[in-house]
Design a protein around this motif. Structure first.
Motif, short mmCIF file in Angstrom:
data_model
loop_
_atom_site.label_atom_id
_atom_site.label_comp_id
_atom_site.label_asym_id
_atom_site.label_seq_id
_atom_site.Cartn_x
_atom_site.Cartn_y
_atom_site.Cartn_z
N ALA A 63 22.54 35.85 63.18
CA ALA A 63 23.98 35.71 62.98
C ALA A 63 24.61 37.06 62.65
O ALA A 63 25.72 37.36 63.09
CB ALA A 63 24.25 34.72 61.85
N ARG A 64 23.88 37.88 61.92
CA ARG A 64 24.46 39.15 61.51
C ARG A 64 24.46 40.18 62.62
O ARG A 64 25.18 41.17 62.56
CB ARG A 64 23.72 39.69 60.28
N LEU A 71 31.36 36.81 68.38
CA LEU A 71 31.16 35.56 67.63
C LEU A 71 32.40 34.67 67.74
O LEU A 71 32.31 33.47 68.01
CB LEU A 71 30.87 35.89 66.16
N ILE A 98 31.84 31.81 59.23
CA ILE A 98 30.50 31.89 59.80
C ILE A 98 29.96 33.32 59.75
O ILE A 98 28.77 33.55 59.57
CB ILE A 98 30.51 31.32 61.24
N ALA A 99 30.85 34.29 59.83
CA ALA A 99 30.41 35.67 59.67
C ALA A 99 30.11 35.98 58.20
O ALA A 99 29.21 36.76 57.88
CB ALA A 99 31.47 36.62 60.20
N PRO A 102 26.17 34.54 56.24
CA PRO A 102 24.93 35.32 56.22
C PRO A 102 25.08 36.67 55.51
O PRO A 102 24.14 37.13 54.85
CB PRO A 102 24.60 35.53 57.70
#
Ligand code: ATP
Ligand code: MG
Lengths: 224, 353
Positions: A63-64, A71, A98-99, A102
């Protein structure tokens, strides 16, 4: 400058604050437990779930590594599912959160790992359960670092929030692009940049003030 | 003080072994076939060099480590077999203090002492009263609302001790509690432990690498070397008649047993041909510890005795002394026989001349 433009700037500032505040809050709600779990679930540690730890670590890393702007676009279907629409300020909160999750999880994980293992040992010797150790020892002891980490996360979110104009999110970044760039009004761009600088300074100052307040370690220097 | 006298619990090690997995594979043995009984209500010291296995032994008593073989019984309960809630209940009966205090920086003195009570689910009002009592007991009334960063090492260890006592344990474990403290502060902390032992009646098991700590507070001592107990017994007996070389080497650090530098350079194991003196280590113990033996030696045998170094110490309330003397080597055997006959222990160390 027209009254109209001033209103636009005020609105945009509120929109930015709204997106950042909500995504930071949601990011913390999900990122805190995730970070604590990542910090305590390696083999032999408090919660010792090495397999889940590995899997979650991979997911967090994946995710990162996705650039934010990608994204935003990539998760449009998901955003529509959660927010009912994929366009607008509220919808923009979904990719921002969502960013944030993580990112915040890793910051919390690092903060928790810094806690002296002797304290965990002392708490275990008292007969504390893993959950009690997390609540009464790890989080309070890591609070100064956690506060600084969240400050960093909020500052990053202010930056990210400028990109959500791409999917119809509003806010300062969007205003700067639309007026400053597309309509050729450099003064709007300049004002937007100044407001963003002031916001970041404010967040940083407040964050550091809180961190110092909760920090009861040696008052000067960090020798020990 | 509302502390009621508690019945200390005994600690029994039955052929206990502990091996750790080495990172590269294989096992390293930290504790090896240790059998030891720690009497209820006594202060027992375990002494050994760095890496001897002291901490590992201690940490098995409250289940921070599990033995790989053998059993550890605390008050009759098998710690190694206990899990979950049962293990946590045992841990509440066993307090622990640490070399580096391990206090929470985020909590005040009172908050740190309250932690084990919160963990045990004691109601708030009772916690407050109990914490106030404990703070008073360790003499920190003025510091109750301070944070650990504002305290001296000795004060921090007092907090550590109060915290360890919070749940009224039957056993107190101390892992080098005074090793980070200066000699004077060490004395005050040892006095506190002694008072606690006397007034509360709990069992204290402490580990140290200093014989002086054992001498000052422990009634019993076990010497550990390479994970094995090489000598154990009453402190007085071990000090006055050490059997194992490791014990002797620990004892040689105490006053009265170390050869002064001017002799050390000259002493030889073999007797030279020329006239010379023999150096003798005399240990006074028991009822003879305070007899004027050297004066008697001079009077009865007409011998001249040189005193090289010496000290009289107390273990518990029994005096014992160490003395290094030298006298005419021709008559040394006679002198040693005389001293032994009067209940002293002698050991020839070599010749100077
Ligand atoms: N968790 C562990 N994993 C691997 N080896 C360990 C572990 N704990 C201790 N050991 C090893 O066991 C042996 C005994 O260690 P222990 O800590 O009990 O010694 P100690 O007598 O307390 O020493 P010190 O005075 O230095 O504290 C050492 O060789 C140490 O390296
Ligand atoms: Mg140790």
């Amino acid at each position: 400058m027209s009254a109209n433009l001033i209103n636009l700037l005020i609105d945009a500032t509120w929109q930015t604050l709204y997106m950042v505040a909500v995504s930071a809050a949601l990011g913390t709600v999900f990122g805190l437990p995730l970070g604590v779990f990542l910090a305590t679930s390696q083999r032999g540690e408090l919660l010792s779930r090495p397999l889940i730890n590995k899997v979650l670590g991979l997911v967090v890393n994946a995710a990162r590594s996705v650039p934010f702007i990608i994204l935003v676009v990539a998760i449009i279907p998901f955003t529509r599912m959660v927010a009912g629409t994929s366009i607008g300020t509220t919808a923009a909160i979904v990719p921002l959160t969502i960013a944030a999750v993580p990112f915040i999880a890793r910051l919390i994980e690092n903060a928790i790992r810094e806690v002296d293992s002797g304290l965990i040992e002392a708490a275990r010797a008292m007969g504390a359960t893993p959950l009690q150790i997390i609540r009464k020892v790890l989080i309070p002891e890591a609070l100064p670092s956690i506060t600084l980490g969240l400050t960093l996360a909020v500052v990053s979110l202010i930056g990210y929030s400028a990109m959500v104009g791409a999917v119809g999110g509003e806010g300062l970044g969007d205003l700067g692009i639309r007026y400053g760039y597309q309509r050729f009004m450099p003064e709007v761009m300049a004002i937007v940049v100044v407001i963003l600088i002031v916001l970041v300074q404010l967040v940083q100052t407040i964050g550091e003030w809180f961190a110092a307040r909760v920090d009861k370690r040696a008052p000067k220097g960090r020798g020990q | 003080m509302s502390d009621r006298k508690i019945q200390g619990a005994s600690i029994v090690f039955q052929s206990v072994g502990k091996a750790f997995a080495k990172p590269g594979g294989g096992m390293v043995s930290a504790v090896d076939d240790v059998s030891l009984t720690v009497d209820a209500g006594a202060i027992t010291g375990i002494i050994g060099r760095s890496g001897a296995g002291k901490s590992t032994m201690l940490r098995m008593v409250n289940g921070l480590e599990r033995p790989t073989s053998g059993k550890i019984l605390v008050g009759g309960q098998d710690v190694g077999a206990a899990q979950g809630t049962a293990l946590r209940a045992i841990r509440r009966d066993v307090g622990m203090v640490f070399q580096h205090f391990n206090l929470l920086a985020s909590r005040t003195v009172a908050g740190n002492i309250a932690l084990p009570l919160e963990v045990a689910g004691v109601p708030g009002a009772r916690i407050k009263a109990r914490v106030a009592d404990l703070i008073h007991r360790v003499g920190l009334d003025a510091q109750a609302d301070r944070y650990p960063a504002e305290l001296s090492g000795g004060q921090k260890q007092r907090v550590g001790i109060a915290r360890a006592l919070a749940t009224e344990p039957k056993v107190l474990l101390s892992d080098e509690a005074t090793s980070a403290l200066d000699p004077e502060t060490t004395q005050t902390v040892l006095e506190l432990l002694k008072d606690i032992n006397r007034e509360l009646g709990l069992t204290i098991l402490l580990i140290t690498h200093e014989m002086a700590v054992v001498r000052d507070i422990a009634s019993h001592v076990a010497v550990i070397e390479g994970g094995r107990i090489v000598e154990a017994g009453k402190t007085y007996d071990v000090f006055t008649a050490p059997q194992h070389p490791t014990t002797r080497s620990f004892l040689s650090g105490l006053t009265g047993v170390t050869l002064p530098a001017f002799i050390k350079g000259k002493i030889s194991d073999t007797r030279p041909a020329r006239p010379c003196d023999e150096v003798i280590h005399v240990t006074f113990a028991g009822k003879h510890a305070t007899d004027p033996m050297l004066a008697l030696l001079t009077r009865d045998l007409g011998l001249q005795v040189n005193i090289l170094s010496g000290a009289i110490e107390e273990i518990g309330d029994q005096p014992f002394g160490n003395l290094l003397i030298s006298l005419d080597a021709d008559r040394a055997a006679e002198a040693r026989a005389y001293l032994e006959r009067h209940g002293l222990l002698t050991q020839g160390l070599g010749y100077v001349g």
